[in-house]
Design an enzyme around this catalytic site. Sequence first.
Site, short mmCIF file in Angstrom:
data_model
loop_
_atom_site.label_atom_id
_atom_site.label_comp_id
_atom_site.label_asym_id
_atom_site.label_seq_id
_atom_site.Cartn_x
_atom_site.Cartn_y
_atom_site.Cartn_z
N CYS A 384 0.66 -1.12 0.26
CA CYS A 384 -0.04 -0.03 -0.12
C CYS A 384 0.78 1.39 0.02
CB CYS A 384 -0.92 0.06 1.02
SG CYS A 384 -2.62 1.00 0.73
N HIS A 510 -3.57 -5.07 0.40
CA HIS A 510 -2.95 -5.70 1.42
C HIS A 510 -3.05 -7.13 1.41
CE1 HIS A 510 -2.78 -1.98 3.98
NE2 HIS A 510 -3.51 -1.55 3.00
N GLU A 512 -1.49 -9.13 3.39
CA GLU A 512 -1.53 -9.75 4.76
C GLU A 512 -2.79 -9.97 5.27
OE1 GLU A 512 -0.85 -6.55 3.91
OE2 GLU A 512 -1.52 -5.09 5.43
#
Length: 547
Positions: A384, A510, A512
């Site tokens: 990001c 993202h 994650e």
Amino acid sequence: MAETKYIFVTGGVSSSLGKGIIAASLAKLLQARGFKTTIQKLDPYINVDPGTLNPYEHGECYVTEDGAETDLDLGHYERFLNVNTSQANNVTTGRIYQSVIEKERRGEFLGKTVQVVPHITNEIKERIQLLGRNGEYDMVITEIGGTVGDIESLPYIEAVRQLKWELGDENALVIHLTLVPYLAAAKELKTKPTQHSIKTLMESGIKADILVCRTEHELSDDIRRKLAIFCNVRQEAVIQSIDASTIYDVPNLMLDEGLDTVVLKKLSLPNTSVPDLERWNKFLHRHKNPKYTVNIGLIGKYVELQDSYKSILESFIHAGAENEVRVNVESIHSEFINETTIRNKISHLDGVLVAPGFGERGIEGKIDAVRYARENNIPFLGICLGMQMAVIEFARNVLKLKNANSTEMDSRTTHPVIDIMEEQKSITHMGGSMRLGSWKCELTEDSLVKSIYNTNTIKERHRHRYEYNNKYKSEMEQAGMKSSGINPETGLVEIIELEDHPWFVGVQYHPEYKSTVATPHPLFIAFIAAAVVYSKEKNSANVAHKQ
Ligand code: GLN
């Protein structure tokens, strides 16, 4: 199963005891026995969602597929269960009140005085039961944020009391998590705080069915008996939750303590199946027996608080296990990186991750870190804001566009290589107004990311306002920064990578948020694999040099 069962998890004595992990571990055990299980978090603060909160307040803001900005505990739920959560899984007091006030304005209460009881409590009960209503789940575990006795928790506790009464003992139970502290001077574990906490719960009309006790030392039979008799629970329902070296041990610890068995018994469910934790235990074994270690720098500005980057840290654990390596994460504060300190801080690393973030503070350090990784062929992953920094660094140092910047940091930059989206320009309120949730992205042929994902189209979760500026795309591409992932609907660049670098990837989304124990994220797996290659090459070059 005929009816959905509801399990409530409350906390006492102290905050930060790990209610989320206990809830997720119990959910894991029930899921491993074949029950369709979901978890919900009720947060007693007045923010409508945690999206507007500074990470120093409650840690990372987690984002779901449907674009809800939620408490980081939902990240644990997804990582443990490998099941998506949604807006319905996280409700705050702010959201409850907002909805009640909107109903009042629409005249839905027919002229009645709107009150905490019954209107707020009814809304809470509604939000809890919403998840169980469509028959999708056998079990709904609801974690009540905060600590019993807090003023703001009262309506939640009252809602739980009413629901337990309405649903009946076979369909609802309460687990109370407390702390049993060890007094070093007396060499004793102390049960009194737990007794008081249970008393507070009783004053609100709730009798806990199961007591989970966080402790640094084993609970003896004597202590267990004492807790049982004074807290009004059966001895088998006194569950020890001893400090663990990793949160991923907790499901097995709860299994050994029989938490799932007691839950089934209380809910009058047959205890016939055996939890299938094969995949989970395989992961644990790999996590605990690494064959190699890599050092990864996490460059961010909220590094003092580990919870700020929770999902990234957990993704490293999943990807490390997959590669059978230990990922040693060095958190590096980007404000302390500059041209003089950079070598010292980064040259020994096997991989550099530049973290997401907002605002100007610390960004020049991030740009320096990108440059060092790019020029020294160190594996790089930008997430990001990290991707945006990689674009800015490339524009400044390769394209020689002096002062290239994001309009977030410099609204009058002559080279806005990262710019705000047209539709974002008119937005004045902050809550829930970013580009959020899951978006499609098409991967370019012959790109590194295509070989990593091994598919043409991916879906990843976003949370940002600013975007790669397509006006600079062809210039960037010609100089070697490829756009390897494009949003098919908007044409926005979602992924960049470098041609002349062994492993350099920046993603606007993202990754994650989507890494779980059962499905570690391919980008993190590949990043760690690249770090291993880099580290081994570096070591063998050093050996050759010494010879
Ligand atoms: N601040 C940047 C934006 O809003 C990046 C956000 C992030 O890293 N999550 O676009």
